[in-house]
Structures are given as structure tokens and as C-alpha cells.
Enzyme design. Sequence first.
Site, PDB file in Angstrom:
ATOM      1  N   GLU A  32       0.866  -1.189   0.000  1.00  0.00           N
ATOM      2  CA  GLU A  32       0.000   0.000   0.000  1.00  0.00           C
ATOM      3  C   GLU A  32       0.899   1.234   0.000  1.00  0.00           C
ATOM      4  O   GLU A  32       1.751   1.393   0.870  1.00  0.00           O
ATOM      5  CB  GLU A  32      -0.930  -0.015   1.215  1.00  0.00           C
ATOM      6  CG  GLU A  32      -1.706   1.271   1.433  1.00  0.00           C
ATOM      7  CD  GLU A  32      -2.489   1.763   0.215  1.00  0.00           C
ATOM      8  OE1 GLU A  32      -3.322   1.021  -0.312  1.00  0.00           O
ATOM      9  OE2 GLU A  32      -2.231   2.912  -0.220  1.00  0.00           O
ATOM     10  N   GLY A 180     -24.193  12.696  -9.784  1.00  0.00           N
ATOM     11  CA  GLY A 180     -24.144  11.248  -9.527  1.00  0.00           C
ATOM     12  C   GLY A 180     -24.233  10.967  -8.033  1.00  0.00           C
ATOM     13  O   GLY A 180     -24.585  11.856  -7.241  1.00  0.00           O
ATOM     14  N   ALA A 313     -17.485  -0.400  -2.907  1.00  0.00           N
ATOM     15  CA  ALA A 313     -16.634  -1.146  -1.975  1.00  0.00           C
ATOM     16  C   ALA A 313     -17.088  -2.602  -1.849  1.00  0.00           C
ATOM     17  O   ALA A 313     -16.265  -3.523  -1.836  1.00  0.00           O
ATOM     18  CB  ALA A 313     -16.664  -0.467  -0.617  1.00  0.00           C
ATOM     19  N   HIS A 438     -42.731  -8.187  12.822  1.00  0.00           N
ATOM     20  CA  HIS A 438     -43.653  -7.057  12.824  1.00  0.00           C
ATOM     21  C   HIS A 438     -43.455  -6.258  14.100  1.00  0.00           C
ATOM     22  O   HIS A 438     -43.356  -6.851  15.165  1.00  0.00           O
ATOM     23  CB  HIS A 438     -45.086  -7.571  12.730  1.00  0.00           C
ATOM     24  CG  HIS A 438     -46.095  -6.461  12.809  1.00  0.00           C
ATOM     25  ND1 HIS A 438     -46.361  -5.635  11.734  1.00  0.00           N
ATOM     26  CD2 HIS A 438     -46.873  -6.036  13.840  1.00  0.00           C
ATOM     27  CE1 HIS A 438     -47.269  -4.748  12.103  1.00  0.00           C
ATOM     28  NE2 HIS A 438     -47.596  -4.971  13.370  1.00  0.00           N
TER      29      HIS A 438
HETATM   30  C1  LIG Z   1     -16.597  10.263  -1.795  1.00  0.00           C
HETATM   31  C2  LIG Z   1     -16.806   8.782  -2.066  1.00  0.00           C
HETATM   32  C3  LIG Z   1     -17.814   8.118  -1.403  1.00  0.00           C
HETATM   33  C4  LIG Z   1     -18.000   6.754  -1.609  1.00  0.00           C
HETATM   34  N1  LIG Z   1     -19.000   6.125  -0.943  1.00  0.00           N
HETATM   35  C5  LIG Z   1     -19.184   4.799  -1.139  1.00  0.00           C
HETATM   36  C6  LIG Z   1     -20.193   4.098  -0.411  1.00  0.00           C
HETATM   37  O1  LIG Z   1     -20.909   4.663   0.406  1.00  0.00           O
HETATM   38  N2  LIG Z   1     -20.330   2.776  -0.639  1.00  0.00           N
HETATM   39  C7  LIG Z   1     -19.546   2.109  -1.549  1.00  0.00           C
HETATM   40  O2  LIG Z   1     -19.727   0.908  -1.722  1.00  0.00           O
HETATM   41  N3  LIG Z   1     -18.589   2.749  -2.249  1.00  0.00           N
HETATM   42  C8  LIG Z   1     -18.385   4.067  -2.053  1.00  0.00           C
HETATM   43  N4  LIG Z   1     -17.394   4.706  -2.740  1.00  0.00           N
HETATM   44  C9  LIG Z   1     -16.570   3.920  -3.675  1.00  0.00           C
HETATM   45  C10 LIG Z   1     -15.528   3.116  -2.905  1.00  0.00           C
HETATM   46  O3  LIG Z   1     -14.716   3.976  -2.151  1.00  0.00           O
HETATM   47  C11 LIG Z   1     -14.678   2.308  -3.897  1.00  0.00           C
HETATM   48  O4  LIG Z   1     -15.517   1.533  -4.711  1.00  0.00           O
HETATM   49  C12 LIG Z   1     -13.718   1.407  -3.160  1.00  0.00           C
HETATM   50  O5  LIG Z   1     -12.835   2.139  -2.337  1.00  0.00           O
HETATM   51  C13 LIG Z   1     -12.901   0.582  -4.176  1.00  0.00           C
HETATM   52  O6  LIG Z   1     -12.026  -0.244  -3.479  1.00  0.00           O
HETATM   53  P1  LIG Z   1     -10.675  -0.734  -4.155  1.00  0.00           P
HETATM   54  O7  LIG Z   1     -10.079  -1.709  -3.197  1.00  0.00           O
HETATM   55  O8  LIG Z   1     -10.932  -1.167  -5.546  1.00  0.00           O
HETATM   56  O9  LIG Z   1      -9.748   0.551  -4.297  1.00  0.00           O
HETATM   57  P2  LIG Z   1      -9.380   1.786  -3.388  1.00  0.00           P
HETATM   58  O10 LIG Z   1     -10.213   1.884  -2.171  1.00  0.00           O
HETATM   59  O11 LIG Z   1      -9.323   2.939  -4.304  1.00  0.00           O
HETATM   60  O12 LIG Z   1      -7.917   1.442  -2.887  1.00  0.00           O
HETATM   61  C14 LIG Z   1      -6.850   1.347  -3.767  1.00  0.00           C
HETATM   62  C15 LIG Z   1      -5.565   1.468  -2.973  1.00  0.00           C
HETATM   63  O13 LIG Z   1      -4.475   1.108  -3.795  1.00  0.00           O
HETATM   64  C16 LIG Z   1      -3.363   1.913  -3.455  1.00  0.00           C
HETATM   65  N5  LIG Z   1      -2.438   1.862  -4.599  1.00  0.00           N
HETATM   66  C17 LIG Z   1      -2.691   2.278  -5.879  1.00  0.00           C
HETATM   67  N6  LIG Z   1      -1.621   2.022  -6.666  1.00  0.00           N
HETATM   68  C18 LIG Z   1      -0.687   1.412  -5.872  1.00  0.00           C
HETATM   69  C19 LIG Z   1       0.606   0.904  -6.108  1.00  0.00           C
HETATM   70  N7  LIG Z   1       1.163   0.945  -7.318  1.00  0.00           N
HETATM   71  N8  LIG Z   1       1.277   0.371  -5.058  1.00  0.00           N
HETATM   72  C20 LIG Z   1       0.736   0.327  -3.816  1.00  0.00           C
HETATM   73  N9  LIG Z   1      -0.508   0.804  -3.545  1.00  0.00           N
HETATM   74  C21 LIG Z   1      -1.208   1.329  -4.557  1.00  0.00           C
HETATM   75  C22 LIG Z   1      -4.004   3.273  -3.205  1.00  0.00           C
HETATM   76  O14 LIG Z   1      -3.157   4.078  -2.409  1.00  0.00           O
HETATM   77  C23 LIG Z   1      -5.297   2.881  -2.483  1.00  0.00           C
HETATM   78  O15 LIG Z   1      -5.119   2.875  -1.086  1.00  0.00           O
HETATM   79  C24 LIG Z   1     -17.168   6.064  -2.520  1.00  0.00           C
HETATM   80  C25 LIG Z   1     -16.136   6.734  -3.190  1.00  0.00           C
HETATM   81  C26 LIG Z   1     -15.944   8.080  -2.956  1.00  0.00           C
HETATM   82  C27 LIG Z   1     -14.816   8.783  -3.664  1.00  0.00           C
END
Ligand SMILES: Cc1cc2nc3c(=O)[nH]c(=O)nc-3n(C[C@H](O)[C@H](O)[C@H](O)COP(=O)(O)OP(=O)(O)OC[C@H]3O[C@@H](n4cnc5c(N)ncnc54)[C@H](O)[C@@H]3O)c2cc1C
Length: 451
Positions: A32, A180, A313, A438
Site C-alpha cells: 500500500e 451522480g 466497496a 412485525h
Molecule cells: C466520496 C466517495 C464516497 C463513496 N462512498 C461509497 C459508499 O458509500 N459505498 C460504496 O460501496 N462505495 C463508495 N465509494 C466507492 C468506494 O470507495 C470504492 O468503490 C472502493 O474504495 C474501491 O475499493 P478498491 O479496493 O478497488 O480501491 P481503493 O479503495 O481505491 O484502494 C486502492 C488502494 O491502492 C493503493 N495503490 C494504488 N496504486 C498502488 C501501487 N502501485 N502500489 C501500492 N498501492 C497502490 C491506493 O493508495 C489505495 O489505497 C465512494 C467513493 C468516494 C470517492
Amino acid sequence: MKYDLIIIGGGPGGYNAAALAAKSGLKTALFEKNKLGGVCLNEGCIPTKALLYSANMLDSMRQSKKYGITIDGDLAADYKRINARKNKIVRKLVLGVNQKLQAAGVEVIEAEAMLTGSDGDHIHVVADGKEYAARDVLLCTGSETSIPPIEGLADSGYWTSREALDAKELPESIVVIGGGVIGMEFVSVYTSLGVKVTVVEMTPKILGRMDTEISTALMENYEKRGVTFLLNTKVISASTDGVTVQTADGETKEIKAERILLSAGRRAVTKNLGIEELGIALQRNAIVTDEYMQTSHPHIYAVGDVTGRSMLAHSAIRMGEVAVHHILGRKDDVMRYDAIPGVVYTHPEIASVGVSEDEMIERGTAYRVLKLPMTFSGRFVVENEGETGIFKVIVDGEDRIIGGQMLGNPASELIIMIGMAITERLTLEDLRKHIFPHPTAAEILHEVIYE
Ligand SMILES: Cc1cc2nc3c(=O)[nH]c(=O)nc-3n(C[C@H](O)[C@H](O)[C@H](O)COP(=O)(O)OP(=O)(O)OC[C@H]3O[C@@H](n4cnc5c(N)ncnc54)[C@H](O)[C@@H]3O)c2cc1C
């Protein structure tokens, strides 16, 4: 250093997959580069919900008279404290992720990782100048805010969701580019906390593919609370004073605002990952995967936002589970996209799963919509004075549940019932036999069967 599995990215896709893999006996390393928990915990799902909870509490207190409660004196929101509480929650949950990974035996490496090649037996990775290798690699690098080419935007001091969540103070007025899910959740916080909000949306409706009846009802609700929505309208330039927009009939207008919030979509993070050298297929910048989350390279998997499919997520978590199962040799677990719930945590909440009525009209196949106001649930009436709500279930020609949408609290907690019915291919007759407690809001599902 050699591992069974290397995971790149510690968001919900990566950290949950890492814990599962390590617990299942795979020697696992998780890289990470920023903060464990990824976007979701640090600048997405959790901090927005913390702000929304405070904003909703204020709304409820403003409406306390409806419930026979009088509050003497003025109600006031202290944004500094709301923000501090949000930060405390984030820290607590990130700590929990650390503990989960430690307990599972995952080696967490705080560094940016990059693929460097494959020797047939192992995939090679480099991070901080050190070399690592693993039989399988899982890419979970997530997504980032898309920045559209709007004239003047770069110098306008605009916020993305990241800066909006970092802000210690609120502006008096804000123009939100993009209606959105992310945009609408901020609209909800800002409206409750007294910020003047204008939403500019390029398409004819807010919330993308969300059922039109439900998204329109939500929009009307926020219009009554003072939000201005400009649909079919494009932002053509931006400055520190606001934006200039162009409506569908070509008219241009200036929208003055102290701040701009850009929430016009997110794009997969695939740069500097070394995937080109390994020939991993991309489509519109996202990594292409099959039903096992395998990329075009058989020992490289990808899950979560980086796949560009269902940027949520819970989707990332489920995809990670499927990928780890496949790495462990299970062929019976595949990723399905037809029952992924989507929730918009506005006030009231809306939620959707499976197909919508709009999609069924496009498809032209047999379907029926069963619909009731949420007030058919006694519990909803008790807890939502003056609200009506909408509850819809879509069934196919054989009365199998294939979709559902709802407006009204607690939609986020109710939607999973319909998701489970879709996954299990349940018919209305199957559902009829279930006994609902209920009084609960969930009883609405039992009521709607008789429509
Ligand atoms: C404002 C906001 C609100 C949201 N609310 C919701 C919600 O209520 N419910 C929901 O389901 N989803 C929500 N989402 C979407 C949700 O955050 C994402 O779908 C989710 O975080 C995706 O998870 P992920 O593991 O794919 O990636 P991420 O959570 O984006 O994590 C990716 C990680 O990879 C790391 N990384 C990237 N490249 C490298 C590398 N080369 N080496 C090491 N580390 C690296 C980054 O630092 C990051 O920590 C929201 C998003 C935003 C922006």
C-alpha cells in the site's frame, strides 16, 4: 522475497482479499503506497457517511416538533467538531484494518509497487528498489477522480471529494459538477448544513441509471429544500467565482459560487503499474477480467474499481473473494454483477438492485412492476412523519425477482433482501412463505407481493 500471493493496493478489495488469502494458508504480501483502507475508509464511504450522519441528525432535530419534542434555543452545527468526529472514526477503522491483517498473518509493505515481468513460474514486483516475486498477483489499485477538460478549472481552486472531505470549513455556496451518487451525497450534507447548492448535470436526470421515478422524486425533495438543479447542462468554463454553463438549447449562464465540487466520475488507476509489459488487456483504461477476476495473464488477477465495473466497496470485496478462491483452486465461485446493491445515502436514502423499470422497457421482454408507497409499512409511518416513500419490485414473466428500487429510510438496510432474492432466483411465491418480523420496514416486501 517469494510469496504465494502479492496484492497491490490496500483498499477494501485488497485488504479483505489479503486477510482471506493468508487465513487460507497462502503466504501473502500486501503493498500500500498511501493509507490502508484505501479510498473507501480514508476518503470515501466512511468519512462521507460520518458527515451525513451529523447532517441527518440536525435535520431530525429540526423536525422534532412533528414527533412531539420541543427543543428550546437555537440548533447549531459546529463543522469543526463534525469534521473531527469523522477523522476519529476513520482512524479507528483504519486501525481495525491493520489489526485484521496482522491477525491473519499478512505481511504489509508500505510502498508503491510495480510489476516488472514474469519468468514463467513467478511474477516479479519491485517496490522501494527491492525485488519481490509471487506465483500470483492481485491488482487492487482502485480509482481516482476524473478531471474533465474544462477551461479554467485548474486555477479555480475546485474541490474533488478528497478536498471536500479535508476541508475544515464549509463555503457559503457551492456548485456541484455532476449529479451522480458522490455529488448527491455531498449535496445532502451541504443542504442540511446551510450551504447554497447548485447542481449542474449534463444528462437529463440525476443519478445516472437509477430508476427515473425514484431519482426524480429525490431531486424534487432537494429542490424543495432550496437546491437548484440544472439538467441537460454542461459546464464550459470555471473560475474562482463559479462556472459558466451551457444549456441544451445553447444558452450560456454564469453560476456564482464560492467553491466548485467536481464529482463527474472516477477512472481506474492503471498508470505506473507495469501492466503494459505483461500485455494485460485494458478497456477504456480499466483492467479487463473474466468471471474469476483473472486478467489476460493467467497469474494476474484484478478486483475493485481498477476493473471499471461496479465501482463500489462491496463489489470490490466480493471480487477479491472470488479471485482468492480461484487462486486456491476453486472453480465454483464466479463473480455475478446482476445483484449488486447500490445505495445513495441522502436523506431520505434511495437504493437499487438488479434491473430497473427503465431497463426493462429498453429490453422489451416481459416484466411486471409491483409498487407501493413505503407507508404500507406501519414501522415506516411511525418513524418517518410526513414521508411517503416508494418501494418497487420488478419480476420477470415467470414472477422471478429481477430488480428492486426504493426511496425512504432505511433503504440501505432493506435492499439486501431483494439482492438475495435475485441471487437465489426466488419467485414471488418463494418469498410469500417467509415470515417477516412485525413491525418492521422490511414488511413492505411481503406487502408488495400481493400487489
Ligand atoms: C466520496 C466517495 C464516497 C463513496 N462512498 C461509497 C459508499 O458509500 N459505498 C460504496 O460501496 N462505495 C463508495 N465509494 C466507492 C468506494 O470507495 C470504492 O468503490 C472502493 O474504495 C474501491 O475499493 P478498491 O479496493 O478497488 O480501491 P481503493 O479503495 O481505491 O484502494 C486502492 C488502494 O491502492 C493503493 N495503490 C494504488 N496504486 C498502488 C501501487 N502501485 N502500489 C501500492 N498501492 C497502490 C491506493 O493508495 C489505495 O489505497 C465512494 C467513493 C468516494 C470517492
